[in-house]
Write an enzyme that holds these catalytic residues in place. Structure first.
Site, mmCIF file in Angstrom:
data_model
loop_
_atom_site.group_PDB
_atom_site.id
_atom_site.type_symbol
_atom_site.label_atom_id
_atom_site.label_comp_id
_atom_site.label_asym_id
_atom_site.label_seq_id
_atom_site.Cartn_x
_atom_site.Cartn_y
_atom_site.Cartn_z
ATOM 1 N N HIS A 161 68.343 -17.398 49.118
ATOM 2 C CA HIS A 161 67.340 -16.340 48.878
ATOM 3 C C HIS A 161 67.354 -15.268 49.971
ATOM 4 C CE1 HIS A 161 65.775 -18.440 45.476
ATOM 5 N NE2 HIS A 161 65.402 -19.487 46.174
ATOM 6 N N ASP A 284 67.393 -28.827 42.682
ATOM 7 C CA ASP A 284 66.100 -28.613 42.000
ATOM 8 C C ASP A 284 66.252 -28.371 40.495
ATOM 9 O OD1 ASP A 284 67.273 -26.243 42.898
ATOM 10 O OD2 ASP A 284 65.483 -25.535 43.970
HETATM 11 C C1 SP5 Z 1 66.070 -22.751 48.284
HETATM 12 C C2 SP5 Z 1 64.973 -22.856 47.259
HETATM 13 O O1 SP5 Z 1 65.081 -23.665 46.331
HETATM 14 N N1 SP5 Z 1 63.865 -22.107 47.427
HETATM 15 C C3 SP5 Z 1 62.823 -22.131 46.484
HETATM 16 C C4 SP5 Z 1 61.613 -21.366 46.893
HETATM 17 C C5 SP5 Z 1 60.625 -21.392 45.792
HETATM 18 N N2 SP5 Z 1 59.328 -20.941 46.159
HETATM 19 C C6 SP5 Z 1 58.507 -20.928 44.994
HETATM 20 C C7 SP5 Z 1 57.096 -20.696 45.270
HETATM 21 C C8 SP5 Z 1 56.322 -20.705 43.977
HETATM 22 C C9 SP5 Z 1 55.497 -21.943 43.884
HETATM 23 N N3 SP5 Z 1 55.058 -22.213 42.562
HETATM 24 C C10 SP5 Z 1 54.577 -23.575 42.520
HETATM 25 C C11 SP5 Z 1 54.520 -24.156 41.166
HETATM 26 C C12 SP5 Z 1 54.435 -25.657 41.290
HETATM 27 N N4 SP5 Z 1 54.359 -26.285 39.995
HETATM 28 ZN ZN ZN Z 2 65.858 -23.594 44.472
#
Ligand code: SP5
Ligand code: ZN
Length: 340
Positions: A161, A284
């Protein structure tokens, strides 16, 4: 298989991140992730775990803006000198839209300029961990350039990212991009990103280049983070037009449709005929991931490994995301086991 890993990540352990709605949650991208993967690797008879070599800042500056890297280096010390009430982690609450070109001078101004969200938390050990993580990717690239069939960079923090001059999504330095750019001096490189989230940083970094083909298979940004990159109609610009490809997937995508998207991606890589392959490997996509909505099984991850391996290219596998810590070990082994 050579596995590059550094203990430096342990000092990058932010106390929390902020979810949508302002919820403070324990930092999902934690060092336990590495322990689960290391435990699983130790149980195999083929993983050779090695300290990375220090490549210095040149290969990082080749990808990232110097002022951004300087910000990563000095921001923690600057943060401690502020009168902020909670100094447990540097996190701004205002973000630059960059519609105006002026770069602010204040610490929080720069933090909001250089960060895209509330999960790229900086603590004391962040910069050292990010450098060591990039060195793992570079060391794996060097091993493959020297004739290894594959090598694994067990990177933490992850990288895909992070763009030329921004951090986001737990990422600070784009490890896979630094490695791919380093390899590009030796011939064409394909970078395949199978993390659940679109590799927006990687997309941005190589968007106008035709010597590095970038492909990302991920959850559709119409419903998922990073929201502002990863659509099917983003295919590169200038000389790079036609050298970027996104495969946005819908919620609930299971093994069979995932594998057909992968087949399309692999066909593009075969046509491009690169000298080296870099894989941004996020776990993931796994069915039980707390951040994911895609339903790939452990067997599916093994099949992904098998098909990528069948390209028969010298391959650098770079760890990205994956937050079901219980399943991380077996999922990583399922993928790597096809390359050993
Ligand atoms: C490297 C990597 O996989 N980074 C991922 C970062 C994702 N951040 C997302 C934040 C949004 C959170 N939403 C939460 C929903 C939970 N069900
Ligand atoms: Zn990711």
């Amino acid at each position: 298989m050579k596995v590059y890993y550094s203990e430096a990540h342990r000092k990058h352990e932010p106390p929390f991140e902020i979810f949508d709605g302002g919820l403070r949650v324990p930092y999902l991208e934690n060092s336990d992730r590495m322990d689960r993967i290391l435990n699983a690797l130790h149980k195999t008879d083929w993983a050779d775990i090695i300290e990375p070599k220090d490549f210095g800042l040149d290969p990082i500056h080749a990808i990232h803006d110097k002022e951004y890297v300087d910000f990563l280096a000095s921001s923690w010390t600057e943060w401690l000198a502020t009168d902020s009430k909670d100094k447990s982690t540097l996190l701004p609450s205002t973000f630059a839209l960059r519609r105006h070109p002026q770069k602010p001078t204040s610490l929080l101004g720069r933090a909001g300029y250089y960060m895209m969200d509330l999960s790229a938390c900086i603590v004391e050990g962040t910069y050292a961990a990010a450098l060591a993580s990039a060195n793992c990717a570079l060391s794996a690239a060097e091993a493959v350039a020297n004739g290894e069939r594959s090598a694994f960079a067990l990177c933490r923090p992850p990288g895909h990212h992070a763009g030329k001059d921004y951090a986001g999504g737990y990422c600070f330095i784009n490890n896979a991009s630094v490695a791919a750019n380093w390899l590009s001096a030796k011939g064409r490189v394909a970078l395949l990103d199978i993390d659940y989230h679109c590799g927006n940083g990687t997309q941005d970094i190589f968007y106008d280049r035709n010597d590095v083909l970038t492909i990302s298979i991920h959850a559709d940004p119409n419903f998922e983070y990073p929201h502002y990159a990863g659509h099917a109609n983003e295919t590169g610009s200038g000389a790079g037009l036609g050298f970027h490809k996104n495969f946005p997937l819908e919620k609930g995508t299971h093994d069979a449709p995932y594998l057909s998207a992968l087949e399309e991606a692999l066909e593009l890589i075969r046509k491009f005929a690169p000298k080296h392959l870099v894989v941004s490997a996020g776990m993931d996509i796994f069915a039980d991931d707390p951040l994911g909505t895609i339903k790939v099984t452990t067997e599916g991850i093994g099949e992904i490994g098998k098909r990528i391996s069948a390209l028969d290219l010298p391959t650098v596998i770079v760890m990205e995301g994956g937050y079901n810590n219980n399943a991380l070990g077996r999922n990583v082994i399922a993928l790597l086991g096809e390359f050993k």
